[in-house]
Design a protein around this motif. Structure first.
Motif, PDB file in Angstrom:
ATOM      1  N   ALA A 100      65.911  -0.424  43.535  1.00  0.00           N
ATOM      2  CA  ALA A 100      64.476  -0.474  43.255  1.00  0.00           C
ATOM      3  C   ALA A 100      63.847   0.887  43.528  1.00  0.00           C
ATOM      4  CB  ALA A 100      63.803  -1.553  44.088  1.00  0.00           C
ATOM      5  N   ASN A 101      64.312   1.541  44.584  1.00  0.00           N
ATOM      6  CA  ASN A 101      63.866   2.897  44.906  1.00  0.00           C
ATOM      7  C   ASN A 101      64.292   3.865  43.807  1.00  0.00           C
ATOM      8  OD1 ASN A 101      63.185   5.319  46.068  1.00  0.00           O
ATOM      9  ND2 ASN A 101      64.489   5.108  47.859  1.00  0.00           N
ATOM     10  N   LEU A 102      65.550   3.798  43.412  1.00  0.00           N
ATOM     11  CA  LEU A 102      66.079   4.725  42.410  1.00  0.00           C
ATOM     12  C   LEU A 102      65.389   4.544  41.064  1.00  0.00           C
ATOM     13  CD1 LEU A 102      68.268   6.825  41.595  1.00  0.00           C
ATOM     14  CD2 LEU A 102      69.744   4.881  41.046  1.00  0.00           C
ATOM     15  N   LEU A 103      65.282   3.302  40.590  1.00  0.00           N
ATOM     16  CA  LEU A 103      64.765   3.042  39.248  1.00  0.00           C
ATOM     17  C   LEU A 103      63.253   3.236  39.146  1.00  0.00           C
ATOM     18  CD1 LEU A 103      66.945  -0.059  38.312  1.00  0.00           C
ATOM     19  CD2 LEU A 103      67.244   2.306  37.549  1.00  0.00           C
ATOM     20  N   SER A 104      62.562   3.285  40.289  1.00  0.00           N
ATOM     21  CA  SER A 104      61.124   3.580  40.286  1.00  0.00           C
ATOM     22  C   SER A 104      60.866   5.047  40.636  1.00  0.00           C
ATOM     23  CB  SER A 104      60.382   2.679  41.280  1.00  0.00           C
ATOM     24  OG  SER A 104      60.742   2.988  42.619  1.00  0.00           O
ATOM     25  N   PHE A 105      61.922   5.877  40.625  1.00  0.00           N
ATOM     26  CA  PHE A 105      61.805   7.297  40.967  1.00  0.00           C
ATOM     27  C   PHE A 105      61.217   7.490  42.356  1.00  0.00           C
ATOM     28  CE2 PHE A 105      61.473   7.011  36.318  1.00  0.00           C
ATOM     29  CZ  PHE A 105      62.560   7.810  35.943  1.00  0.00           C
ATOM     30  N   GLN A 111      59.113   5.566  43.925  1.00  0.00           N
ATOM     31  CA  GLN A 111      57.727   5.133  44.099  1.00  0.00           C
ATOM     32  C   GLN A 111      57.599   3.785  44.797  1.00  0.00           C
ATOM     33  OE1 GLN A 111      55.182   7.442  43.343  1.00  0.00           O
ATOM     34  NE2 GLN A 111      57.168   8.465  43.351  1.00  0.00           N
ATOM     35  N   ASP A 112      58.549   2.869  44.595  1.00  0.00           N
ATOM     36  CA  ASP A 112      58.424   1.526  45.180  1.00  0.00           C
ATOM     37  C   ASP A 112      58.236   1.572  46.697  1.00  0.00           C
ATOM     38  OD1 ASP A 112      58.778  -1.543  44.883  1.00  0.00           O
ATOM     39  OD2 ASP A 112      60.307  -1.004  46.349  1.00  0.00           O
ATOM     40  N   PRO A 113      59.028   2.313  47.467  1.00  0.00           N
ATOM     41  CA  PRO A 113      58.771   2.371  48.923  1.00  0.00           C
ATOM     42  C   PRO A 113      57.400   2.960  49.253  1.00  0.00           C
ATOM     43  CG  PRO A 113      60.969   3.181  48.406  1.00  0.00           C
ATOM     44  CD  PRO A 113      60.253   3.048  47.105  1.00  0.00           C
ATOM     45  N   ARG A 114      56.982   3.938  48.472  1.00  0.00           N
ATOM     46  CA  ARG A 114      55.651   4.534  48.692  1.00  0.00           C
ATOM     47  C   ARG A 114      54.560   3.507  48.463  1.00  0.00           C
ATOM     48  NH1 ARG A 114      52.576   7.279  44.557  1.00  0.00           N
ATOM     49  NH2 ARG A 114      50.766   8.284  45.488  1.00  0.00           N
ATOM     50  N   TRP A 115      54.680   2.723  47.408  1.00  0.00           N
ATOM     51  CA  TRP A 115      53.678   1.681  47.134  1.00  0.00           C
ATOM     52  C   TRP A 115      53.641   0.666  48.262  1.00  0.00           C
ATOM     53  CZ3 TRP A 115      55.735   0.487  41.537  1.00  0.00           C
ATOM     54  CH2 TRP A 115      55.462   1.588  40.717  1.00  0.00           C
ATOM     55  N   ARG A 116      54.800   0.271  48.765  1.00  0.00           N
ATOM     56  CA  ARG A 116      54.850  -0.713  49.850  1.00  0.00           C
ATOM     57  C   ARG A 116      54.192  -0.166  51.120  1.00  0.00           C
ATOM     58  NH1 ARG A 116      58.775  -4.966  48.771  1.00  0.00           N
ATOM     59  NH2 ARG A 116      59.806  -4.555  46.786  1.00  0.00           N
ATOM     60  N   ARG A 117      54.428   1.102  51.407  1.00  0.00           N
ATOM     61  CA  ARG A 117      53.796   1.702  52.588  1.00  0.00           C
ATOM     62  C   ARG A 117      52.281   1.723  52.444  1.00  0.00           C
ATOM     63  NH1 ARG A 117      58.318   5.215  52.165  1.00  0.00           N
ATOM     64  NH2 ARG A 117      57.063   6.799  51.102  1.00  0.00           N
ATOM     65  N   PHE A 118      51.799   2.024  51.250  1.00  0.00           N
ATOM     66  CA  PHE A 118      50.352   2.032  51.049  1.00  0.00           C
ATOM     67  C   PHE A 118      49.780   0.625  51.213  1.00  0.00           C
ATOM     68  CE2 PHE A 118      46.462   1.801  48.542  1.00  0.00           C
ATOM     69  CZ  PHE A 118      45.733   2.839  49.115  1.00  0.00           C
ATOM     70  N   LEU A 119      50.467  -0.376  50.670  1.00  0.00           N
ATOM     71  CA  LEU A 119      50.033  -1.762  50.864  1.00  0.00           C
ATOM     72  C   LEU A 119      49.880  -2.066  52.343  1.00  0.00           C
ATOM     73  CD1 LEU A 119      49.622  -4.773  50.090  1.00  0.00           C
ATOM     74  CD2 LEU A 119      52.131  -4.973  50.061  1.00  0.00           C
ATOM     75  N   LEU A 142      48.297   3.526  41.668  1.00  0.00           N
ATOM     76  CA  LEU A 142      49.211   4.518  42.221  1.00  0.00           C
ATOM     77  C   LEU A 142      50.191   4.982  41.146  1.00  0.00           C
ATOM     78  CD1 LEU A 142      50.024   2.679  45.566  1.00  0.00           C
ATOM     79  CD2 LEU A 142      48.341   4.490  45.214  1.00  0.00           C
ATOM     80  N   SER A 143      50.652   6.220  41.297  1.00  0.00           N
ATOM     81  CA  SER A 143      51.676   6.769  40.393  1.00  0.00           C
ATOM     82  C   SER A 143      51.253   6.634  38.939  1.00  0.00           C
ATOM     83  CB  SER A 143      53.022   6.084  40.637  1.00  0.00           C
ATOM     84  OG  SER A 143      53.390   6.149  42.000  1.00  0.00           O
ATOM     85  N   LEU A 144      50.063   7.156  38.625  1.00  0.00           N
ATOM     86  CA  LEU A 144      49.513   7.153  37.262  1.00  0.00           C
ATOM     87  C   LEU A 144      49.285   5.740  36.735  1.00  0.00           C
ATOM     88  CD1 LEU A 144      51.669  10.042  35.702  1.00  0.00           C
ATOM     89  CD2 LEU A 144      49.367  10.193  36.699  1.00  0.00           C
ATOM     90  N   GLY A 145      49.140   4.786  37.624  1.00  0.00           N
ATOM     91  CA  GLY A 145      48.870   3.413  37.227  1.00  0.00           C
ATOM     92  C   GLY A 145      50.086   2.528  37.175  1.00  0.00           C
ATOM     93  N   GLY A 146      51.252   3.052  37.477  1.00  0.00           N
ATOM     94  CA  GLY A 146      52.464   2.235  37.466  1.00  0.00           C
ATOM     95  C   GLY A 146      52.515   1.209  38.583  1.00  0.00           C
TER      96      GLY A 146
END
Length: 234
Positions: A25-30, A32-40, A221-225
């Motif tokens: 999930a980390n790799l395929l989202s470049f 971003q997925d861990p970053r989004w979770r931290r912001f949440l 986040l991440s241009l709306g992704g």
């Protein structure tokens, strides 16, 4: 227990992926997925004496981040026993079994009394339920008045970012998933249509307001992704 077809599809897709889920999930989202979770998690107000409910906890990534950031206790709930098994392994390896409890259950019918939790988080959930507004109301039911409710979901980028997103979800994501495993190829092919269809049918801000959640805010986040929404239980 009757489970709708969309939810069953999600169970069938993601259940075998628990041991590899976070890595890819980390790799395929470049990344971003861990970053989004931290912001949440950063949107949730909690202290060491509070207990937060994390719905669709999966492998417990958000649950562990909540505990590490705030010191709170977390109950993580998910419909997939396979994902929970990986979550329990990760929680144990992190030495957090005294702060995090993982249980199997459905977001549409939570096995908890009213106002049981100081706050609540959920991740990539509403695309898999028949009635998102009703599910949101059920989530809010178990939160104490004044508690924060937070959500992470995939978004649809706007403007010049949209063509790049479409190229990735239509061609890049399925191809990259296929390089990992047949299961990840299926996930890569499923996500783009699932995200498009959800946002075509629903306005997420209106869903939250219809559920009676107040002071709702949204960050793209991440241009709306990625989309993170949060608000308070009245």
């Amino acid at each position: 227990m009757k489970i709708d077809l969309v939810k069953q599809q999600a169970l069938d897709l993601f259940a075998p992926l628990g041991p590899t889920y976070d890595r890819y999930a980390n790799l395929l989202s470049f990344g971003q997925d861990p970053r989004w979770r931290r912001f949440l998690v950063s949107r949730i107000e909690a202290g060491e004496n509070d207990t937060i409910l994390d719905v669709a906890t999966g492998t417990a990534a958000v649950a562990m981040e909540l505990t590490r950031r705030t010191g709170c206790r977390v109950v993580g709930l998910d419909q997939s026993e396979e994902m929970l098994a990986e979550g329990r392994r990760r929680v144990s390896a992190a030495g957090l079994t005294n702060r995090i409890e993982l249980v199997q259950g459905r977001a549409e019918q939570l096995p908890f009394a009213d106002q049981s939790f100081a706050g609540l988080t959920f991740t990539y959930l509403l695309r898999y339920v028949d009635e998102p507004a009703a599910t949101l109301a059920e989530l809010a039911r178990v939160v104490r008045p004044g508690g924060t409710i937070g959500m992470l979901e995939f978004g649809l980028p706007r403007g010049i970012a949209r063509p790049a997103w479409e190229l990735w979800v239509r061609a890049g994501l399925p191809a990259a998933g296929a390089l990992i495993s047949p299961g990840w190829r299926e996930v890569g092919s499923f996500l783009g249509p699932s995200i498009r269809d959800f946002h075509r049918r629903h306005d997420v801000l209106e869903l939250w307001r219809a559920a009676g959640i107040e002071n709702v805010q949204m960050r793209r986040l991440s241009l709306g992704g990625g989309l993170v929404l949060w608000g308070r239980k009245p």
